[in-house]
Design an enzyme around this catalytic site. Structure first.
Site, mmCIF file in Angstrom:
data_model
loop_
_atom_site.group_PDB
_atom_site.id
_atom_site.type_symbol
_atom_site.label_atom_id
_atom_site.label_comp_id
_atom_site.label_asym_id
_atom_site.label_seq_id
_atom_site.Cartn_x
_atom_site.Cartn_y
_atom_site.Cartn_z
ATOM 1 N N GLU A 221 0.882 -1.172 0.000
ATOM 2 C CA GLU A 221 0.000 0.000 0.000
ATOM 3 C C GLU A 221 0.914 1.215 0.000
ATOM 4 O O GLU A 221 1.455 1.600 1.034
ATOM 5 C CB GLU A 221 -0.891 -0.005 1.254
ATOM 6 N N CYS A 255 -2.694 9.231 2.536
ATOM 7 C CA CYS A 255 -2.243 8.592 1.287
ATOM 8 C C CYS A 255 -3.245 8.840 0.171
ATOM 9 O O CYS A 255 -2.864 9.071 -0.967
ATOM 10 C CB CYS A 255 -2.011 7.103 1.502
HETATM 11 P P1 NDP Z 1 8.028 5.100 4.932
HETATM 12 O O1 NDP Z 1 8.080 4.457 3.617
HETATM 13 O O2 NDP Z 1 9.092 6.035 5.314
HETATM 14 O O3 NDP Z 1 7.987 3.990 6.101
HETATM 15 C C1 NDP Z 1 6.981 3.009 6.166
HETATM 16 C C2 NDP Z 1 7.411 1.928 7.130
HETATM 17 O O4 NDP Z 1 8.522 1.217 6.570
HETATM 18 C C3 NDP Z 1 7.901 2.475 8.468
HETATM 19 O O5 NDP Z 1 7.512 1.603 9.504
HETATM 20 C C4 NDP Z 1 9.408 2.465 8.282
HETATM 21 O O6 NDP Z 1 10.112 2.435 9.483
HETATM 22 C C5 NDP Z 1 9.585 1.170 7.516
HETATM 23 N N1 NDP Z 1 10.837 1.038 6.809
HETATM 24 C C6 NDP Z 1 11.713 2.012 6.430
HETATM 25 N N2 NDP Z 1 12.755 1.468 5.761
HETATM 26 C C7 NDP Z 1 12.541 0.135 5.728
HETATM 27 C C8 NDP Z 1 13.264 -0.959 5.175
HETATM 28 N N3 NDP Z 1 14.403 -0.793 4.506
HETATM 29 N N4 NDP Z 1 12.754 -2.204 5.309
HETATM 30 C C9 NDP Z 1 11.573 -2.390 5.960
HETATM 31 N N5 NDP Z 1 10.851 -1.395 6.503
HETATM 32 C C10 NDP Z 1 11.331 -0.135 6.395
HETATM 33 O O7 NDP Z 1 6.588 5.757 5.004
HETATM 34 P P2 NDP Z 1 6.037 6.771 6.092
HETATM 35 O O8 NDP Z 1 6.026 6.113 7.431
HETATM 36 O O9 NDP Z 1 6.764 8.062 5.922
HETATM 37 O O10 NDP Z 1 4.509 6.927 5.650
HETATM 38 C C11 NDP Z 1 4.104 7.833 4.670
HETATM 39 C C12 NDP Z 1 3.901 7.126 3.351
HETATM 40 O O11 NDP Z 1 2.962 6.071 3.525
HETATM 41 C C13 NDP Z 1 3.305 8.033 2.300
HETATM 42 O O12 NDP Z 1 3.943 7.803 1.065
HETATM 43 C C14 NDP Z 1 1.853 7.588 2.235
HETATM 44 O O13 NDP Z 1 1.242 7.870 1.016
HETATM 45 C C15 NDP Z 1 1.992 6.126 2.485
HETATM 46 N N6 NDP Z 1 0.728 5.578 2.951
HETATM 47 C C16 NDP Z 1 0.030 4.743 2.138
HETATM 48 C C17 NDP Z 1 -1.198 4.248 2.540
HETATM 49 C C18 NDP Z 1 -1.957 3.291 1.690
HETATM 50 O O14 NDP Z 1 -2.809 2.603 2.235
HETATM 51 N N7 NDP Z 1 -1.733 3.210 0.394
HETATM 52 C C19 NDP Z 1 -1.791 4.615 3.821
HETATM 53 C C20 NDP Z 1 -0.960 5.477 4.609
HETATM 54 C C21 NDP Z 1 0.260 5.936 4.174
HETATM 55 P P3 NDP Z 1 10.581 3.837 10.141
HETATM 56 O O15 NDP Z 1 9.430 4.773 10.145
HETATM 57 O O16 NDP Z 1 10.922 3.412 11.516
HETATM 58 O O17 NDP Z 1 11.720 4.330 9.313
#
Ligand code: NDP
Length: 480
Positions: A221, A255
């Protein structure tokens, strides 16, 4: 005294331990009947609902969003938990299928079995609602879950797992492991049976590459760049109200929020006037009556500023706010007009309280422009004609369409949610969401020997001749 460093568990140890415990829990949970799981999950949602005030406090502290927004998020999450719990048996029950003429001697059925352990990696913007779309549907499908929340919202994630534990179930079917992205990577590598990732497209690519190492399936997502289209006959009060909410609500950190508006020429001036009136005096800040709060991710303010500056440098006009609206940690509303489609503000996800309004000739042009995005999560269409709305929905390259509202799908448990293109693949919510976290097994039972026995090492020439005759007779007829 020296500390034996080998005795301090690493992040990887913590994740692997959690997955081991989850595998144990999954054997118990997956072995329960759907009705038993339903009862546990409905009890879970009751406890979440009864204690929502404390969850709202945690979400508010971690994200900076107003309490009412946090409450709304909890309500949506509970709605999905309830739907998943109540519908898993109906959706995932074993079902018979017709075997067809050639296999008429077989009884055939399809089963949906639990996968085992699902690793859920979640974002910070809706730290309850968003991961619950994967957690609830995974658990209802009979899986144990290890949840890695964003490092910005660890206490929200822990609250959910602690609340599950408060039910005193024999096993922790829901565990939370906190930490940064590296912890997420450990989870994707830890031998889980599926990863449910919600976050940015850039991170999704990294997680997918990690999953590829072990051929672990993944549902993504990702981000969005949703368009809202205002067509002839639209109710402009409703369209501007929803546009304001879709663009500015949760400080634009949604999102499937509204980032681009395409309005037909004839309505453009009136629409813009109404939108400007609705967003100009929004209350932004930490006060109890604020309509939205701070930017949760500090570095996102730089993205918003850079996109606004780029849009203005390329000939766009600001009718509300401008670069000065960025006053960290807050961003005041920004409405931009006539922004070139190849500018950053139109191409990249903004994730802030800004919106671009561009004029179009007609609905066709609006759809064409909406479809140029590499993202394809959601879209909204405001129109006076239901038929035009449905035709637009047919042609929009997205996963969810709301006609005459925004985010119309969010609370509907039965509707699958997910995107196309850079917005990801796979579905959470609804029957498809339950099946996303199930392993499909096809079973046949031979009821009697086939009249033509072709699956033997001693085929009879007569059987092959009859099969050849039937092949041309049944399938070989000319169709035109
Ligand atoms: P990120 O992509 O920065 O992070 C998402 C998750 O992935 C976090 O828990 C993060 O940990 C983790 N993560 C980071 N690097 C890695 C890795 N290498 N391997 C595995 N996990 C990792 O997203 P955001 O948290 O900034 O959220 C915002 C984004 O989410 C926006 O693009 C938004 O559009 C999208 N989104 C999409 C939705 C949907 O349903 N389509 C709903 C809500 C949001 P950490 O934060 O600890 O770095």
């Amino acid at each position: 005294m020296t500390i034996d460093e080998t005795s301090i568990p690493t992040d990887r140890d913590r994740v692997e331990d959690a997955v081991r415990r989850a595998r144990h829990a999954a054997r118990w949970w997956g072995g329960l009947s759907h009705d038993d799981r339903k009862n546990w999950l409905l009890e879970f949602k009751s406890v979440v609902a009864r204690n929502s005030a404390s969850l709202v406090d945690v979400v508010r502290e971690e994200t900076g969003k107003p309490a009412d927004d946090a409450l709304l998020e909890v309500m949506l999450a509970v709605e999905h938990l309830t739907w998943a719990a109540k519908n898993a048996r109906r959706v995932l029950r074993e079902r018979s299928v017709l075997p067809g003429l050639v296999s008429a001697n077989q009884a055939a059925s399809v089963r949906y079995e639990p996968m085992g352990v699902v690793g859920v990696i979640g974002p910070w913007n809706y730290p309850v609602y968003t991961p619950m779309g994967s957690i609830a549907y995974s658990m209802a499908a009979g899986n144990a879950v290890v949840f890695k929340p964003s490092e910005l919202t660890p206490r929200t994630g822990t609250w959910l797992a602690d609340t599950w534990d408060s039910l005193s179930a024999p096993h922790s079917v829901l565990q939370t492991v906190v930490g940064d992205g590296a912890v997420g990577a450990h989870l994707a590598r830890a031998g889980v049976d599926k990863v449910a990732f919600t976050g940015s497209t850039a991170t999704a690519k990294k997680v997918m590459a990690t999953c590829a190492e072990t051929l672990t399936p993944i549902v993504v997502e990702g981000g969005g760049k949703d368009a809202l289209i205002v067509d002839e006959g639209a109710d402009l009060d409703a369209a501007s109200e929803f546009a304001a909410f879709g663009a500015m609500g949760n400080a634009g950190q949604t999102c499937a929020g509204v980032e681009r508006v395409y309005v037909v020429d004839a309505l453009a001036d009136r629409f813009v006037d109404k939108l400007v009136a609705r967003v100009t005096d929004l209350r932004v800040g930490d006060a109890a009556d604020a309509q939205y709060g701070r930017m949760t991710l500090p570095r996102q303010v730089d993205v918003v500023r850079s996109q606004v500056e780029d849009a203005l440098a390329r000939g766009g006009r600001a009718v509300v706010g401008g670069p000065e609206s960025v006053r960290p940690p807050y961003v005041d509303p920004v409405v931009l007009l006539d922004v070139p489609e190849d500018s950053e503000a139109q191409v990249e996800e903004t994730f802030g309280p800004t919106v671009v309004v561009n004029r179009v000739r007609d609905l066709d042009e609006a759809i064409d422009r909406a479809n140029t995005s590499k993202y394809g999560l959601g879209a909204s269409v405001f129109t006076g004609s239901a038929a035009a709305g449905r035709r637009a929905a047919d042609r929009l390259r997205v996963g969810v369409v709301s006609i005459n509202s925004v985010l119309g799908f969010a609370a509907i448990g039965a509707l699958p949610f997910g995107g196309v293109g850079d917005s990801g693949f796979g579905r959470i919510h609804g029957a498809d969401g339950l099946r996303e976290f199930s392993r499909v097994k096809s079973v046949t039972t031979q009821r009697f020997a086939p009249p033509l026995n072709l699956v033997t090492m001693t085929r009879k020439r007569r059987d092959v001749a009859i099969a050849r005759f039937l092949l041309t007779k049944i399938h070989g007829r000319r169709r035109r």
